[in-house]
Design an enzyme around this catalytic site. Structure first.
Site, mmCIF file in Angstrom:
data_model
loop_
_atom_site.group_PDB
_atom_site.id
_atom_site.type_symbol
_atom_site.label_atom_id
_atom_site.label_comp_id
_atom_site.label_asym_id
_atom_site.label_seq_id
_atom_site.Cartn_x
_atom_site.Cartn_y
_atom_site.Cartn_z
ATOM 1 N N GLY A 123 -2.637 5.110 -11.791
ATOM 2 C CA GLY A 123 -2.848 3.831 -10.949
ATOM 3 C C GLY A 123 -1.846 2.663 -11.543
ATOM 4 O O GLY A 123 -2.526 2.735 -12.829
ATOM 5 N N ASP A 170 -7.806 7.593 -17.762
ATOM 6 C CA ASP A 170 -8.611 8.903 -18.217
ATOM 7 C C ASP A 170 -7.874 9.770 -18.147
ATOM 8 O O ASP A 170 -7.710 10.514 -19.089
ATOM 9 C CB ASP A 170 -10.155 8.837 -17.517
ATOM 10 C CG ASP A 170 -10.029 8.898 -16.135
ATOM 11 O OD1 ASP A 170 -8.998 8.364 -15.499
ATOM 12 O OD2 ASP A 170 -11.087 8.926 -15.320
ATOM 13 N N ARG A 224 0.348 10.312 -10.831
ATOM 14 C CA ARG A 224 -1.018 11.008 -11.242
ATOM 15 C C ARG A 224 -0.581 12.371 -11.648
ATOM 16 O O ARG A 224 -1.524 13.315 -11.558
ATOM 17 C CB ARG A 224 -1.756 10.920 -10.081
ATOM 18 C CG ARG A 224 -2.305 9.532 -9.949
ATOM 19 C CD ARG A 224 -3.710 9.330 -9.129
ATOM 20 N NE ARG A 224 -3.996 8.115 -8.536
ATOM 21 C CZ ARG A 224 -4.448 7.450 -9.229
ATOM 22 N NH1 ARG A 224 -4.972 7.355 -10.544
ATOM 23 N NH2 ARG A 224 -4.927 6.028 -8.624
HETATM 24 O O1 F6P Z 1 -8.464 3.826 -10.539
HETATM 25 C C1 F6P Z 1 -7.701 2.848 -10.147
HETATM 26 C C2 F6P Z 1 -7.971 2.767 -8.540
HETATM 27 O O2 F6P Z 1 -7.488 1.489 -8.171
HETATM 28 C C3 F6P Z 1 -9.415 2.905 -8.049
HETATM 29 O O3 F6P Z 1 -9.952 1.529 -7.962
HETATM 30 C C4 F6P Z 1 -8.921 3.578 -6.640
HETATM 31 O O4 F6P Z 1 -9.948 4.185 -6.250
HETATM 32 C C5 F6P Z 1 -7.900 4.389 -6.848
HETATM 33 O O5 F6P Z 1 -7.307 3.982 -8.081
HETATM 34 C C6 F6P Z 1 -6.837 4.232 -5.792
HETATM 35 O O6 F6P Z 1 -5.708 5.304 -6.028
HETATM 36 P P1 F6P Z 1 -4.471 5.441 -5.242
HETATM 37 O O7 F6P Z 1 -3.570 4.333 -5.703
HETATM 38 O O8 F6P Z 1 -3.812 6.621 -5.627
HETATM 39 O O9 F6P Z 1 -4.757 5.233 -3.837
#
Ligand code: F6P
Length: 343
Positions: free
Chosen positions: A10, A103, A71
């Site tokens: 993210g 992570d 990701r």
């Molecule tokens: O890990 C960062 C984060 O913003 C979390 O707080 C949230 O659950 C997730 O990423 C959202 O991910 P995406 O951008 O894939 O919707």
């Protein structure tokens, strides 16, 4: 020396500040940098962009990442993707790779270092502030400031309409964002994943506040907060379920229960990706720049298989090992301090 940089996972305010610091410091040594686009996907597909002092000048305050992110994890389809990573690393003529990620991204970095001795230095990032490896991650300060500003705005409309407003924050399975933003906005109640939801107590607190004359209420809930005896809500996305699983929807459920339990009109809002967007705060720019500088020093000294982290007030070197994947829950001492206001 040619140093590659990639950002994975993210996005997070402060990524560009790290990129700028690494590129400018590495240029001082007479070395060059190459941007790998879209995280590990860029190394699998050979997607790159030139990076130099001119292209990174002025990006310190820009949100997101100029490199793009994803990701993608090459260890999920190792037969196809790992050979591509190794081939492209070689073909691009990289002597080092700075990996800026959370992570999962740093977990891949560790495995590539361990399995193939790729010369990698890691930089931890996440708005969630949930990485055990660093005392504080950049992006977190910006995120809590975004939530604070949003709640300051929501407060005035909640007050006008005598409503309770339930505000859902990000944070995945840790309550750092909700707890800190909740303290910063003097929320009437804060709910975090580390403490099971006590709906009876929440309703009682809101009713007592209303009876005491407070005409509105603010409840901050972390997306990962759970009832002790119910399965978590699903965000209602189409199949297949995403990996990592998407969280969200708890504010909606809470709003309904609060309205039923208190008789007070209640609304909810999920702040979502607003918390990750926009320019980094001054604090996040400083932390990200310090980490970028330290990472470039490790590259220059060829100290690979390492990462940089904040330890108290100092930037320190740590080994890139299994601990990069270990998450850090909210320190409950902060929650206890917050909860002193909603007994
Ligand atoms: O890990 C960062 C984060 O913003 C979390 O707080 C949230 O659950 C997730 O990423 C959202 O991910 P995406 O951008 O894939 O919707």
């Amino acid at each position: 020396m040619k140093v590659g940089l990639l950002t994975g996972g993210g996005d997070c305010p402060g990524l560009n500040a790290v990129i700028r610091a690494v590129v400018q410091r590495v240029a001082d040594e007479g070395w060059t940098c190459l941007g790998i686009l879209e995280g590990w996907r860029g190394l699998i597909r050979n997607l790159t962009m030139p990076l130099d002092v001119a292209t990174t000048d002025g990006i310190v305050g820009r949100g997101g990442t100029i490199l793009g992110s994803s990701r993608t994890n090459p260890y999920k389809t190792p037969d196809a993707d790992l050979p591509a990573v190794l081939e492209n690393f070689q073909a691009l003529g990289l002597d080092a790779l700075v990996v800026i990620g959370g992570d999962d991204t740093l977990g891949v970095a560790y495995r590539l270092y361990k399995d193939f001795r790729l010369p990698i230095v890691g930089v931890p990032k996440t708005i969630d502030n949930d990485l055990l490896v660093t005392d504080l991650s950049f992006g977190f300060d910006t995120a809590i400031n975004v939530v604070t500003e949003a709640v300051d705005r929501l407060r005035t409309t909640a007050e006008s309409h005598r409503r309770v407003m339930v505000v859902e924050t990000m944070g995945r399975n840790s309550g750092w964002i909700a707890c800190f933003a909740g303290i910063a906005t003097a929320a009437d109640y804060i709910l975090v994943p580390e403490v099971p939801i006590d709906i009876v107590h929440l309703i009682d607190v809101l009713k007592r506040r209303r009876a005491a004359g407070k005409p509105y209420g603010i409840v901050i809930v972390s997306e990962g907060a759970e009832f002790p005896d119910r399965i978590p809500p699903e965000p209602g996305d189409p199949l297949p379920p995403p990996v990592p699983p998407r969280l969200g929807g708890i504010a909606n459920i809470l709003a309904r229960e609060i309205e039923q339990g208190t008789g007070i009109e209640t609304r909810c809002i999920t702040l979502g990706h607003l918390q990750r967007g926009g320019p980094p705060s001054a604090w996040d720019r400083v932390l990200a720049t310090r980490l970028g500088l330290a990472a470039s020093h490790l590259v220059i000294q060829r100290r690979f298989g390492t990462l940089v982290a904040l330890s108290e007030t100092r930037i320190v070197e740590k080994p890139l090992d299994e601990s990069v994947g270990v998450s850090r829950s909210l320190d409950l001492r902060y929650y206890d301090e917050a909860a002193a206001f909603f007994k």
